[in-house]
Design a protein around this motif. Structure first.
Motif, PDB file in Angstrom:
ATOM      1  N   GLU A 122      16.306 -16.410  -7.061  1.00  0.00           N
ATOM      2  CA  GLU A 122      15.053 -16.256  -7.811  1.00  0.00           C
ATOM      3  C   GLU A 122      14.410 -17.597  -8.112  1.00  0.00           C
ATOM      4  N   ARG A 123      15.218 -18.616  -8.378  1.00  0.00           N
ATOM      5  CA  ARG A 123      14.644 -19.952  -8.572  1.00  0.00           C
ATOM      6  C   ARG A 123      13.949 -20.423  -7.297  1.00  0.00           C
ATOM      7  N   THR A 140      17.538 -25.760  -8.332  1.00  0.00           N
ATOM      8  CA  THR A 140      17.681 -24.365  -7.900  1.00  0.00           C
ATOM      9  C   THR A 140      19.136 -23.947  -7.722  1.00  0.00           C
ATOM     10  N   GLY A 141      19.993 -24.862  -7.303  1.00  0.00           N
ATOM     11  CA  GLY A 141      21.378 -24.501  -7.031  1.00  0.00           C
ATOM     12  C   GLY A 141      22.359 -24.819  -8.138  1.00  0.00           C
ATOM     13  N   VAL A 198      14.336 -13.207 -14.343  1.00  0.00           N
ATOM     14  CA  VAL A 198      13.363 -12.133 -14.127  1.00  0.00           C
ATOM     15  C   VAL A 198      12.196 -12.235 -15.114  1.00  0.00           C
ATOM     16  N   VAL A 199      12.494 -12.332 -16.404  1.00  0.00           N
ATOM     17  CA  VAL A 199      11.430 -12.319 -17.413  1.00  0.00           C
ATOM     18  C   VAL A 199      10.531 -13.541 -17.280  1.00  0.00           C
ATOM     19  N   HIS A 200      11.125 -14.724 -17.176  1.00  0.00           N
ATOM     20  CA  HIS A 200      10.276 -15.912 -17.026  1.00  0.00           C
ATOM     21  C   HIS A 200       9.616 -15.957 -15.646  1.00  0.00           C
ATOM     22  N   GLY A 201      10.260 -15.377 -14.654  1.00  0.00           N
ATOM     23  CA  GLY A 201       9.608 -15.284 -13.349  1.00  0.00           C
ATOM     24  C   GLY A 201       8.314 -14.494 -13.439  1.00  0.00           C
ATOM     25  N   GLU A 202       8.342 -13.395 -14.198  1.00  0.00           N
ATOM     26  CA  GLU A 202       7.129 -12.600 -14.386  1.00  0.00           C
ATOM     27  C   GLU A 202       6.167 -13.250 -15.382  1.00  0.00           C
ATOM     28  N   GLY A 209       7.027 -10.405  -8.903  1.00  0.00           N
ATOM     29  CA  GLY A 209       8.207 -10.707  -8.104  1.00  0.00           C
ATOM     30  C   GLY A 209       8.904  -9.429  -7.659  1.00  0.00           C
ATOM     31  N   HIS A 210       9.870  -9.582  -6.781  1.00  0.00           N
ATOM     32  CA  HIS A 210      10.676  -8.461  -6.306  1.00  0.00           C
ATOM     33  C   HIS A 210      12.134  -8.796  -6.592  1.00  0.00           C
ATOM     34  N   TYR A 211      12.718  -8.062  -7.543  1.00  0.00           N
ATOM     35  CA  TYR A 211      14.031  -8.401  -8.056  1.00  0.00           C
ATOM     36  C   TYR A 211      15.035  -7.293  -7.720  1.00  0.00           C
ATOM     37  N   PRO A 212      16.292  -7.642  -7.471  1.00  0.00           N
ATOM     38  CA  PRO A 212      17.314  -6.616  -7.205  1.00  0.00           C
ATOM     39  C   PRO A 212      17.458  -5.683  -8.407  1.00  0.00           C
TER      40      PRO A 212
END
Length: 213
Positions: free
Chosen positions: A16-17, A99-100, A117-121, A131-134
């Motif tokens: 996600e990063r 990222t790693g 997820v939350v900060h990505g959105e 975004g598209h998250y598992p």
């Protein structure tokens, strides 16, 4: 979905990063000033926060919290100021560099999924994207938020006594009047993001909206 191991979480977080880096790379510099879904923070601020938390070890967290006089908001603000580059390009390079990493504050592994997820959105949605998250990762994050107090970054007081029912996955969290909608929207609203209330339906939405107001 209890007992999540950190080793299960990091591959999702790292992916996600990297996905966020790829999303931000073509973004015009002026758009980094766009207000994010995280109240009081711009897109640039949220990205700086993600850099800071990616670098936060247990020791660094404890030392930083003490320096902030045990005020989480003050600690987060200091982290944003520390990692926010003079230009978006600098901050993006800092995000790319972490990222790693597998550093983590002294918190449950699920918090890394909540953050991803939350900060990505928080970043994507104001810029007209999602975004598209598992689903399994989002479910774990939602269950964690539903049992964790708001004072510790969770959303228990927002959703207690409600049944959160995903309409795009076989997931139900809690019991009571139903709140239905996409799994990611349920996570975002449980995390205090009113922006996703219009994506939800069911008899529990009125109560949920009242709590978030």
């Amino acid at each position: 979905m209890s007992g999540v191991r950190t080793s299960d979480v990091w591959p999702v977080v790292h992916a996600e990063r990297q996905a966020l880096v790829s999303f931000l790379e073509p973004l015009a510099e002026e758009r980094w000033a766009t207000p994010s879904l995280c109240e009081g923070w711009s897109v640039h601020d949220v990205v700086a926060h993600l850099v800071d938390t990616a670098r936060t070890t247990r020791r660094r967290f404890v030392v930083g919290l003490a320096a902030a006089r045990f005020d989480f908001d003050r600690q987060n603000a200091k982290g944003v100021a520390r990692e926010r580059g003079a230009t978006p390009a600098i901050t993006l390079e800092r995000l790319r560099a972490v990222t790693g990493l597998t550093a983590s504050p002294p918190a449950a592994p699920e918090t890394r999924l909540v953050e991803a997820v939350v900060h990505g959105e928080d970043v994507r949605v104001p810029l007209g994207a999602t975004g598209h998250y598992p689903h399994q990762a989002v479910e774990r994050a939602l269950r964690y938020q539903a049992r964790t107090s708001v004072s510790f970054g969770g959303g228990r007081q927002h959703v207690v006594g409600l049944a959160l029912e995903a309409d795009d996955a076989d997931v139900v969290v809690g019991s009571g009047p139903a709140v239905r909608g996409p799994l990611t929207s349920l996570l975002l609203v449980a995390s205090g993001r009113r922006s996703h209330l219009p994506h939800l339906s069911g008899p529990g939405v009125v109560e949920l909206e009242r709590r978030l107001s």
